[in-house]
Scaffold this motif. Sequence first.
Motif, PDB file in Angstrom:
ATOM      1  N   ALA A 191      -8.970  31.948   5.495  1.00  0.00           N
ATOM      2  CA  ALA A 191      -8.471  33.276   5.867  1.00  0.00           C
ATOM      3  C   ALA A 191      -7.266  33.551   4.983  1.00  0.00           C
ATOM      4  O   ALA A 191      -6.417  32.681   4.812  1.00  0.00           O
ATOM      5  N   GLU A 192      -7.247  34.743   4.404  1.00  0.00           N
ATOM      6  CA  GLU A 192      -6.077  35.119   3.599  1.00  0.00           C
ATOM      7  C   GLU A 192      -5.404  36.307   4.235  1.00  0.00           C
ATOM      8  O   GLU A 192      -6.061  37.157   4.835  1.00  0.00           O
ATOM      9  N   PHE A 193      -4.093  36.366   4.081  1.00  0.00           N
ATOM     10  CA  PHE A 193      -3.335  37.452   4.675  1.00  0.00           C
ATOM     11  C   PHE A 193      -2.454  38.107   3.638  1.00  0.00           C
ATOM     12  O   PHE A 193      -2.013  37.478   2.685  1.00  0.00           O
ATOM     13  N   TYR A 194      -2.210  39.408   3.847  1.00  0.00           N
ATOM     14  CA  TYR A 194      -1.228  40.098   3.011  1.00  0.00           C
ATOM     15  C   TYR A 194       0.156  39.660   3.446  1.00  0.00           C
ATOM     16  O   TYR A 194       0.333  39.083   4.523  1.00  0.00           O
ATOM     17  N   GLY A 239       1.248  40.334   6.869  1.00  0.00           N
ATOM     18  CA  GLY A 239       0.601  39.653   7.986  1.00  0.00           C
ATOM     19  C   GLY A 239      -0.759  40.238   8.318  1.00  0.00           C
ATOM     20  O   GLY A 239      -1.501  39.683   9.126  1.00  0.00           O
ATOM     21  N   MET A 240      -1.117  41.387   7.675  1.00  0.00           N
ATOM     22  CA  MET A 240      -2.446  41.958   7.910  1.00  0.00           C
ATOM     23  C   MET A 240      -3.503  41.053   7.289  1.00  0.00           C
ATOM     24  O   MET A 240      -3.280  40.483   6.227  1.00  0.00           O
ATOM     25  N   PRO A 241      -4.660  40.933   7.942  1.00  0.00           N
ATOM     26  CA  PRO A 241      -5.707  40.104   7.336  1.00  0.00           C
ATOM     27  C   PRO A 241      -6.242  40.740   6.057  1.00  0.00           C
ATOM     28  O   PRO A 241      -6.368  41.956   5.956  1.00  0.00           O
ATOM     29  N   VAL A 269      -8.073  46.149   5.658  1.00  0.00           N
ATOM     30  CA  VAL A 269      -8.516  44.989   6.427  1.00  0.00           C
ATOM     31  C   VAL A 269      -9.938  44.658   5.968  1.00  0.00           C
ATOM     32  O   VAL A 269     -10.623  45.504   5.414  1.00  0.00           O
ATOM     33  N   TYR A 274     -11.662  37.097   5.046  1.00  0.00           N
ATOM     34  CA  TYR A 274     -12.169  35.919   5.751  1.00  0.00           C
ATOM     35  C   TYR A 274     -13.397  35.442   5.002  1.00  0.00           C
ATOM     36  O   TYR A 274     -14.299  36.226   4.734  1.00  0.00           O
TER      37      TYR A 274
END
Lengths: 466, 282
Positions: free
Chosen positions: A237-240, A243-245, B124, A248
Amino acid sequence: MSADEPVKTAKTEGTDWIATIWNFLTSLKLVVILLLILSALSIAGTVIEQNKPLQEYYRYYQPGTVALFSKLGLFDMYHSWWFVACLSLLALNITACTMDRYRGIMAGMRKRNLILDEKLSKSLQNLTTIRYALPLDAVEKKMVELAGKEFPGKPVVTAAEEGGSHYFFEKGKYSRLAFFMTHLSILIIFLGALIGSFFGYKGYVNIFEGETVSQVETRAGKIQNLNFQVKCNTFNAEFYASGMPMDYRSDLSILQNGKEVVRKTIRVNDPLTFEGVTFYQSSYGGQPDQVAIEAVSRDGSVKGTVTAPFGRVVDIPGMAEEVEAADYQEHFHLPDGSEGGRAVGVNIYPAKGGAPAGVWLLVNDPEYDKRRGGDTYFRVRDLKLKKYTGLQVNRDPGEILVWLGSILLIAGIMIAFFMSHKKLWISLRTDNKGRSELTIGGTANKNRDAFAREMEQMIQSLKEVS
Amino acid sequence: MTNSLLFGIATFVYFFAMVLYVSYLAFRSEMLGKVASRSMLGGVVVETAAIGMRWYESYQMGIGRAPLTNLYESLAFFAWTFAVIYLVLERKFKIRTVGAFVAPFPFLIMAYAALNPNDIQPLVPALKSNWLISHVVSCFVGYAAFAVSFGVSILYLFKAGSEKRSPKSAGSFWDFLPSSSGLDEIGYKTIAIGFPLLTIGIVTGAFWANVAWGTYWSWDPKETWSLIVWLIYAAYLHARITRGWRGKRAAILSIVGFAATIFCYLGVNLILSGLHSYGSAS
């Protein structure tokens, strides 16, 4: 749907009950009322949240209301008997209307009236006669060329009894089939949905990194065996920075007889399909593999340490108590409602036996357990997590019909609104003064205004022939 | 940022166009009408630049995505589609007088958009899809066509009422408007344009949902409301084409259809919860 065309529905006379039912099923009133009822009913399901656990409804409604709504099927209304009954009636209505219209549509496609006779002439609003000083064959050549711009096919030519010829042009004959396309497409979509719900399944499976599964649990709670195995090689899983995803990814392998046959990295919008079963990236999580737990006395000295495999009761060296790391939460809710981060639920088995005490140990707050009192408290010294990927697993043999129906529906609507069956009649003869005489008239089954303009233009250019 | 400035200017131009369309109707001067149409076109040009700029700026920020993914961008794009579709239909059907009833929308939508946060956020995972653009564009063009039909239908009700009161009122204000039968026909034709597009929007949405979530239809509020809108217009088309519903009844059904459209677009996001509540997908 044939725009602008008045439809004659054959009203069967008599008191025959079959005729009564048939008239009811093919009545347009039924269509319009059904469509409006379905939309009104659908609103209810967007206002009342669907398929929630029953106890959640008690938070919003009075117990009496919950009982009533539950009885009426309002908590799963799109699958309730009355909603399904409405959909079935719609399907029946569409079937009946299609049968009812079949003969009329087929008749409309047949070639009739190849000759511009007196009766036909009277029914055409744009009937025009043009006379030329040119010989007949020269007019014919020009006429076929001009009409050919609008009507590309070859005309049907009939020799007239009194000399000269009749020409019949037509275009867009098959646009009359749009009615079948739009209406049968809805039935095809329904059929696809039914096949999917009877012969398909929707399931869910969590696979730990490095592990393999060969069955999934369906939404109905049943275990569904797969004809192959699925292995999750890795999950990421990577996030900006916010903290937004961001992404995946699961690297999956399909194994048959222990051999890898397919390997693919799936993402949220990029699933993997194998033998009709599709795996979608849906969620992820972690579960402790091993938890290092420390028992600390109030003065701060460590009394004992143990590395406990998740779910196993272990001794703490040098102490009489036993511990078990039994539960885990990624986002622990503190009693005051705030977030406590990762927490391990630990059962502490007392030295003298008896029921264990369950405590939550916060990874980020080692002193959290101190508030429990007593002369010993516990804390997590180290936590090794195993990651898992959560996959939605579907098998839907009806899906292809749904897409087929959808494409048919769109194509049918486009044809119904933007194409029409146009017919053009022209007759050529030599009049009693020896001039060439051309008579022209045409009809369209839809978009008559636009056709009238086209006709005007054609007549104008025919007049200019010299 | 440049895009915000351009969006601001576009809002102002739309406001100007709205005032002009209303005064065109009030003073009945062809000159004013022409200027009104030109200003609306000017608004579209500026907003096109704004959208392009925002797209470009998202790449500069290293995010790089179509500006269609939060409420602010969605509203701004809706206003743009609205203005474009209106101008196209105004030209096609020669209905500039309808402008007074339709032209306020782009301005009002932009003004409402300005109340929402407008920073460029990354996407997202669920929204990272090639289906995003085709889904959003087909839905919005459909919505815009329904909106024009709504404006025309309201005008129809006024006009038909005046024709009933005084059949021969040559030279009066009402005489300036297209005939009620003409309005009725345009109201229908705009729906005939919007309906196929809404259908495409729903189908692309279903296809995308199937790729992203493994289900093409889950009776999520947004899906259900789009179906409700579709059913209402389907009822309208059946009633009109096969039962010959015209005039007042057709106009009222068109108005109801647009009310449902607006709820589908905004009401669902603001009041109900579901897959389209921006930023919380998947």
